[in-house]
Design a protein around this motif. Structure first.
Motif, PDB file in Angstrom:
ATOM      1  N   UNK A 203      33.663  33.908  -9.466  1.00 52.13           N
ATOM      2  CA  UNK A 203      32.877  34.415  -8.232  1.00 52.13           C
ATOM      3  C   UNK A 203      33.991  34.832  -7.222  1.00 52.13           C
ATOM      4  N   UNK A 204      33.997  35.872  -6.875  1.00 52.03           N
ATOM      5  CA  UNK A 204      34.628  36.565  -5.720  1.00 52.03           C
ATOM      6  C   UNK A 204      34.050  36.433  -4.148  1.00 52.03           C
ATOM      7  N   UNK A 205      32.790  35.882  -4.177  1.00 50.98           N
ATOM      8  CA  UNK A 205      31.979  35.986  -3.031  1.00 50.98           C
ATOM      9  C   UNK A 205      31.418  34.728  -2.805  1.00 50.98           C
ATOM     10  N   UNK A 206      30.420  34.698  -1.986  1.00 51.30           N
ATOM     11  CA  UNK A 206      29.603  33.233  -1.858  1.00 51.30           C
ATOM     12  C   UNK A 206      28.723  33.249  -3.060  1.00 51.30           C
ATOM     13  N   UNK A 207      28.041  32.074  -3.272  1.00 53.75           N
ATOM     14  CA  UNK A 207      27.496  31.671  -4.444  1.00 53.75           C
ATOM     15  C   UNK A 207      26.199  32.538  -4.423  1.00 53.75           C
ATOM     16  N   UNK A 208      25.628  32.797  -3.183  1.00 57.33           N
ATOM     17  CA  UNK A 208      24.562  33.671  -3.155  1.00 57.33           C
ATOM     18  C   UNK A 208      24.836  35.061  -3.600  1.00 57.33           C
ATOM     19  N   UNK A 209      26.052  35.569  -3.038  1.00 54.92           N
ATOM     20  CA  UNK A 209      26.557  36.932  -3.501  1.00 54.92           C
ATOM     21  C   UNK A 209      26.643  37.264  -4.794  1.00 54.92           C
ATOM     22  N   UNK A 210      27.102  36.197  -5.407  1.00 50.02           N
ATOM     23  CA  UNK A 210      27.275  36.173  -6.773  1.00 50.02           C
ATOM     24  C   UNK A 210      26.040  36.132  -7.594  1.00 50.02           C
ATOM     25  N   UNK A 211      25.131  35.570  -7.326  1.00 52.45           N
ATOM     26  CA  UNK A 211      23.830  35.619  -7.800  1.00 52.45           C
ATOM     27  C   UNK A 211      23.038  36.522  -7.587  1.00 52.45           C
ATOM     28  N   UNK A 594      25.298  45.973  -2.761  1.00 48.90           N
ATOM     29  CA  UNK A 594      26.359  45.560  -3.600  1.00 48.90           C
ATOM     30  C   UNK A 594      25.930  44.575  -4.661  1.00 48.90           C
ATOM     31  N   UNK A 595      25.656  45.179  -5.855  1.00 54.14           N
ATOM     32  CA  UNK A 595      25.105  44.246  -6.801  1.00 54.14           C
ATOM     33  C   UNK A 595      25.796  43.193  -7.234  1.00 54.14           C
ATOM     34  N   UNK A 596      25.186  41.985  -7.876  1.00 52.58           N
ATOM     35  CA  UNK A 596      25.932  40.929  -8.284  1.00 52.58           C
ATOM     36  C   UNK A 596      27.312  41.046  -9.101  1.00 52.58           C
ATOM     37  N   UNK A 597      27.287  42.487  -9.929  1.00 52.80           N
ATOM     38  CA  UNK A 597      28.328  42.939 -10.680  1.00 52.80           C
ATOM     39  C   UNK A 597      29.608  42.962 -10.041  1.00 52.80           C
ATOM     40  N   UNK A 598      29.566  43.543  -8.621  1.00 53.65           N
ATOM     41  CA  UNK A 598      30.585  43.504  -7.779  1.00 53.65           C
ATOM     42  C   UNK A 598      31.405  42.322  -7.283  1.00 53.65           C
ATOM     43  N   UNK A 599      30.747  41.275  -7.623  1.00 58.66           N
ATOM     44  CA  UNK A 599      31.380  39.981  -7.081  1.00 58.66           C
ATOM     45  C   UNK A 599      31.859  39.069  -8.234  1.00 58.66           C
ATOM     46  N   UNK A 600      32.059  39.659  -9.349  1.00 58.85           N
ATOM     47  CA  UNK A 600      32.200  39.192 -10.911  1.00 58.85           C
ATOM     48  C   UNK A 600      33.840  39.231 -10.949  1.00 58.85           C
TER      49      UNK A 600
END
Length: 808
Positions: A203-211, A594-600
Motif C-alpha cells: 500500500x502506497x497510501x493510507x489504509x483507507x486510501x488503499x481500500x 483516485x481509485x484504490x488501484x492507484x495506491x497499489x
C-alpha cells in the motif's frame, strides 16, 4: 479418474489410431492459429485436416469396441464439433486427442499448472478428460484422467486444472475419452497456463486510501456552468455550457464552453456560437465532436410554453478548438440521444422540437457524406423515444434501448426494447423493474463489450417525485430471448434534506446517477439525489461485473445531482463536475477520484505502441516495462444527464513474449465503433497504466453489416411484442412542465417542483419550509395563477411572511 481394471499405459498403447505428425503441406485449408491466451490450435474443429479428422486432432483409443468419429455441425459455436460414440464395448475406450506432434501439441513448462476447458454434450456417464505427456527421454505416455463428465443433454462447460507438469515434460496432448456405450460431443477447447501467484501489492497510501481510494476537490473551479463533458483524444476535456440553464445569459446571447487540460489544471474558455444547453454529442471517427441541437428557447414566464429545441448542429475540432456549423437536422431535438454506429454514422432520436412537442423523427448523420441525411433517406418508425433515451449499439448492429431516460415516465410498454434499424421494428424486452421510476438512471455496457451485458442503476420520477430507488437490472443480450433480471441494490449513503447529511433509510436510493467504466474492468457509480433537483445523496461504490457485487468506496464531498457529470481521464482517475439544484444555483467545484488501484504500488507502463493507427482484425504490438494481465480499449466519454450510451470497454486478447505483447483487435466494428480510444495495460493486481491513444478505423468499418467474425447468434427472435412503423405524424404531444418544474414561480432557471416529496404536507407552510431549507430565496409569482398555493395573500411573492404566518 481411471477406467476400472485398465492399466494406465494400455489406455494409449494398443490399437492406437494415431494419425501421426502432420505437416502444413498436407492441410486442405490454412490452419487457424491458436487464439490469444489459448494454447490449442483449431480448438473448435473448424479447420479441416488431410483425412477425415480436423487439423491438429487425431483418433485414439484401444480395446474391443465398436465406435465412430464424426465431425458434426451440431456445434457450440461456429460450424463444427466432434462426436465420439461407442455402440458396443467389451473393454477399452475411444477418444479424439490433440495430435501428438510438434506442430500441434501445446508446449508446457515443468512445474507449471494449466487450466483446461471445453464445451460438451454426453449420452453416457462414462466420459472423462484424459491427458498424455511427452517425456523428452521416454516419448509420449499416458499421464492422468482429470475429470469425469456428467451426462448433459445441452451444451455444458467443463473446466479443470492440471497437476504440476512433471519434470522432463515438454508437451501435452488431451481430449475426452468415451469408455462406455453412448457418445460425447465436444467443442471450443481452451488451455491456458495458470498465472504465477501475484503477491499482494504494498500500500502506497493510507489504509483507507488503499481500500476505498480518495477524492480531491481541485483548487481551480470550472469557469462555465457545464453540463456536457467530452474527453478529447488529445487528453483534454471539452466542457459545454451554452447558456448554462441561465435565462439571463440566453437573453444576452452569452454561450460558453471551456477546454480543461488535466496536465496543467487550466481552463480555456471557448467561443460558442449557439445555446448548446442540453444538446446531444458524440465523437466522430476522426476525433471531432458532433454536437446536435440544443436550446432554442426557455419556457414562457407563465409556463404555457415549454423548452424548445433547435435544428442547428455543429462540429467541434479539438485541434483548432473551434466550432463549425453543419447542415441542419430535420427537426428540433432538445435532449436528443446520440449513438455512433459500426460504420461511423450517428443515429439520434427523441427530444423536444421547436414547438416544445416531442420529436418523432429519427436522424442519421452520414460519416461518408459528413452531413445529416434528409428524412426520406432515414428509416422512420415515427416513434417518440422521450428525452435522452439510452440507445446502446449491440454486437449485431441493432440498438438496445435500456430504459434509462430523462424526465417523468418511461415510454409505453415494458420500458425497454431492441430497435432494428434495417427491419424498422421495435421489440419489447421484459424484466425492467419499476420502469416508470428510471428517470435519470444510468445504463452502461458492462466490461468487456464482448459479453454484451447491460447494467441499469437507480432512477426516480420528477412527475410523481417519489424517493429515488436503489434498483439495478442486468440483461444478457447474447440470450435468444434477452430479459432483465434484478441485480444487487445500490449501497446506501447519506442524504442532505437541507439541514445536513443523515443516513439513508428504507429503500431510499438515488437518481442523477453517474456510471464510469474503469480500466480494471469494474464500474464506478457516484453522485445522485433523492428527489427532483433536491436532496443530494453522498454515496459512491464500485460494481464488479464478475461477482455482480457493489463495494462502497470513498465519497465525493461535493453534491452531484442534476446537470452533473463523471468521466474517466486517461491517467485512470475519475473527474466529476457540476450540480444544478432547483434553486437555480450551480456548483463550480471539480472533484477528482483516485481509485484504490492507484495506491497499489508502481503502475505498468506502455513503453511503446508500434502503430497508433489500428484496423479491425489486426494484431497490434506494444511493449511494456513489466508483465501485464490484460489490455483493453475504452472509448472516451461524451456524457450528460447520467447518459453516455457510447461508453464501452473492449477486451484485447493478448499473446505475451517477454516485454512484447501482441493485442488482437476485434474484427467487428459494432463492438468498437471507429474512432479514438484509450489503450490501457493492466497488471495482475488490477493496476492500470496511463492510457495511450490509438485510432481505430479501416475499410471494414465502412461495411459493418458484413462483419460476421465472432458474432454470436443472439436475440434472434425475442418473444416480446414487435411493432413496425406507425403512421407518419408530426410530433408527440408533450406538456410544458416536462422538466418537472412549475414555471409560475421564479425565473426560468428555478425549478419549483410540480409535485413535492411525499413527506412534505400539501400545505403552504410545509411547502414553503421545504423551499426555504433548499435555499430558493425570493420567488416572484408569474401571472395570476398560483397552482401550488404559495402566495396566499396574493402580493405577487410566493412564501412571503404573509403567506406562512401562523394564526393566533
Amino acid at each position: 479418474m481411471r477406467t476400472p481394471g485398465i492399466p494406465p499405459v494400455s489406455r494409449r498403447a494398443t490399437a492406437l489410431l494415431a494419425v501421426g505428425a502432420l505437416t502444413t503441406g498436407l492441410l486442405l485449408t490454412a490452419p487457424q492459429p491458436a487464439s490469444a491466451a489459448n494454447l490449442i490450435k483449431n480448438p473448435g474443429f473448424e479447420t479441416a485436416g488431410p483425412g477425415d479428422m480436423p487439423y491438429c486432432w487425431e483418433k485414439s483409443g484401444w480395446g474391443d469396441n465398436d465406435f465412430t468419429f464424426t465431425t458434426t455441425d451440431d456445434a457450440h459455436t461456429g460450424d463444427k464439433a466432434m462426436r465420439v460414440e461407442l455402440t458396443r464395448r467389451v473393454d477399452g475406450d475411444r477418444k479424439a486427442l490433440i495430435t501428438e506432434s510438434a506442430d500441434c501439441a501445446p508446449v508446457v513448462t515443468p512445474g507449471k499448472q494449466y487450466d483446461l476447458g471445453l464445451w460438451y454434450k454426453t449420452t453416457t456417464p462414462d466420459a472423462s478428460v484424459t491427458l498424455f505427456r511427452h517425456d523428452t527421454t521416454a516419448g509420449w505416455q499416458y499421464w492422468t484422467d482429470l475429470k469425469t463428465l456428467d451426462m448433459q443433454a445441452a451444451w455444458t462447460e467443463a473446466t479443470v486444472r492440471t497437476p504440476e507438469v512433471p519434470a522432463g515434460t515438454d508437451r501435452i496432448s488431451w481430449g475426452v475419452s468415451v469408455y462406455g456405450t453412448g457418445s460425447a460431443t465436444t467443442d471450443d477447447y481452451t488451455m491456458e497456463q495458470v498465472a504465477e501467484p501475484v503477491p499482494e501489492p504494498g500500500c502506497t497510501g493510507t489504509a483507507q486510501e488503499c481500500a476505498d481510494g480518495s477524492w480531491e476537490v481541485l483548487p481551480t473551479q470550472n469557469p462555465v456552468r457545464s453540463m456536457h463533458s467530452v474527453v478529447l483524444h488529445n487528453g483534454k476535456v471539452l466542457l459545454i455550457a451554452g447558456s448554462g440553464n441561465d435565462p439571463e445569459m440566453f437573453e444576452e446571447g452569452t454561450f460558453t464552453s471551456a477546454v480543461y487540460d488535466p496536465s496543467s489544471g487550466t481552463y480555456k474558455v471557448i467561443p460558442t456560437p449557439d445555446d448548446m444547453f442540453c444538446a446531444g454529442h458524440v465523437q466522430l471517427q476522426d476525433g471531432r465532436v458532433l454536437v446536435m441541437s440544443g436550446n432554442k428557447g426557455y419556457p414562457s414566464a407563465d409556463g404555457t410554453i415549454g423548452y424548445q429545441g433547435y435544428k442547428d448542429s455543429y462540429v467541434f475540432d479539438p485541434e483548432t478548438e473551434t466550432y463549425t456549423k453543419t447542415n441542419d437536422m430535420n427537426d428540433g431535438h432538445w435532449y436528443p440521444s446520440a449513438t455512433v454506429l459500426g460504420n461511423g454514422d450517428v443515429i439520434s432520436f427523441g427530444g423536444l422540437r421547436e414547438d416544445s412537442t416531442g420529436s418523432v423523427t429519427a436522424e442519421l448523420w452520414s460519416q461518408a457524406e459528413q452531413r445529416w441525411l434528409p428524412t426520406w433517406q432515414v428509416n422512420q418508425t415515427w416513434s417518440y423515444w422521450g428525452l435522452y433515451p439510452s440507445m446502446i449499439l449491440m454486437q449485431d448492429g441493432r440498438l438496445f434501448y435500456s430504459g434509462s431516460h430523462v424526465f417523468g415516465n418511461n415510454i409505453p410498454g415494458t420500458g425497454s426494447a431492441i430497435y432494428d434499424y434495417d427491419a424498422n421494428t421495435i421489440t419489447q424486452v421484459p424484466g425492467l423493474q419499476n420502469k416508470d421510476e428510471r428517470d435519470q438512471s444510468a445504463s452502461v455496457l458492462l466490461p468487456p463489450a464482448q459479453d454484451q451485458r447491460v447494467l441499469t442503476l437507480g432512477g426516480g420520477n420528477i412527475d410523481t417525485n417519489p424517493d429515488a430507488n436503489r434498483l439495478t437490472d442486468i440483461i444478457d443480450l447474447k440470450q435468444p430471448n434477452p430479459a432483465y433480471v434484478a441485480g444487487p441494490p445500490i449501497p446506501q449513503g447519506t442524504v442532505d434534506h437541507g439541514d445536513g447529511p443523515v443516513p439513508q433509510t428504507g429503500d431510499q436510493g438515488k437518481m442523477y446517477v453517474s456510471a464510469v467504466l474503469l480500466p480494471d474492468g469494474k464500474v464506478l457509480e457516484t453522485g445522485g439525489a433523492l428527489h427532483n433537483r433536491a436532496d443530494p445523496v453522498f454515496e459512491t461504490s464500485v460494481f464488479d461485473p464478475a461477482s455482480e457485487t457493489f463495494d462502497p468506496v470513498a465519497v465525493d464531498p461535493e453534491a452531484r445531482g442534476y446537470h452533473s457529470s463523471a468521466f474517466l481521464l486517461p491517467d485512470g482517475r475519475v473527474m466529476t463536475t457540476g450540480d444544478n439544484p432547483g434553486n437555480g444555483s450551480w456548483n463550480h467545484s471539480v472533484s477528482i477520484y483516485s481509485p484504490p488501484y492507484l495506491f497499489k504500488g508502481e503502475r505498468p507502463t506502455i513503453t511503446s505502441v508500434i502503430d497508433t493507427e489500428w484496423t479491425y482484425g489486426d494484431t497490434q504490438r506494444i511493449t511494456v516495462d513489466r508483465p501485464i494481465a490484460k489490455a483493453e480499449l475504452i472509448r472516451p466519454a461524451a456524457v450528460t444527464h447520467s447518459s453516455d450510451p457510447n461508453q464501452r470497454f473492449v477486451d484485447l486478447p493478448l499473446s505475451v513474449d517477454g516485454d512484447n505483447v501482441d493485442l488482437n483487435v476485434t474484427s467487428n466494428p459494432n463492438l468498437a465503433p471507429p474512432g479514438w480510444y484509450m489503450l490501457f495495460a493492466v497488471d495482475a493486481n488490477g493496476v492500470p497504466s496511463v492510457a495511450k491513444w490509438v485510432h481505430l478505423q479501416g475499410p471494414e468499418a465502412l461495411t459493418a453489416k458484413d462483419a460476421s467474425a465472432h458474432v454470436h447468434d443472439f436475440a434472434e427472435a425475442p418473444e416480446g411484442k414487435v411493432t413496425g412503423p406507425r403512421k407518419k405524424r408530426a410530433s408527440e404531444p408533450v406538456g410544458p412542465a416536462v422538466s418537472g418544474c412549475d414555471r409560475h414561480y421564479g425565473s426560468a432557471n428555478v425549478c419549483v417542483p410540480t409535485v413535492f416529496p411525499a413527506e412534505v404536507k400539501a400545505t403552504t407552510a410545509a411547502r414553503c419550509a421545504w423551499l426555504k431549507r433548499h435555499d430558493y430565496g425570493r420567488l416572484e409569482v408569474n401571472g395570476k395563477d398560483d397552482p401550488l398555493r404559495l402566495d396566499k395573500n396574493r402580493d405577487g411573492v410566493a412564501c412571503g411572511k404573509g403567506d406562512v404566518r401562523q394564526k393566533r
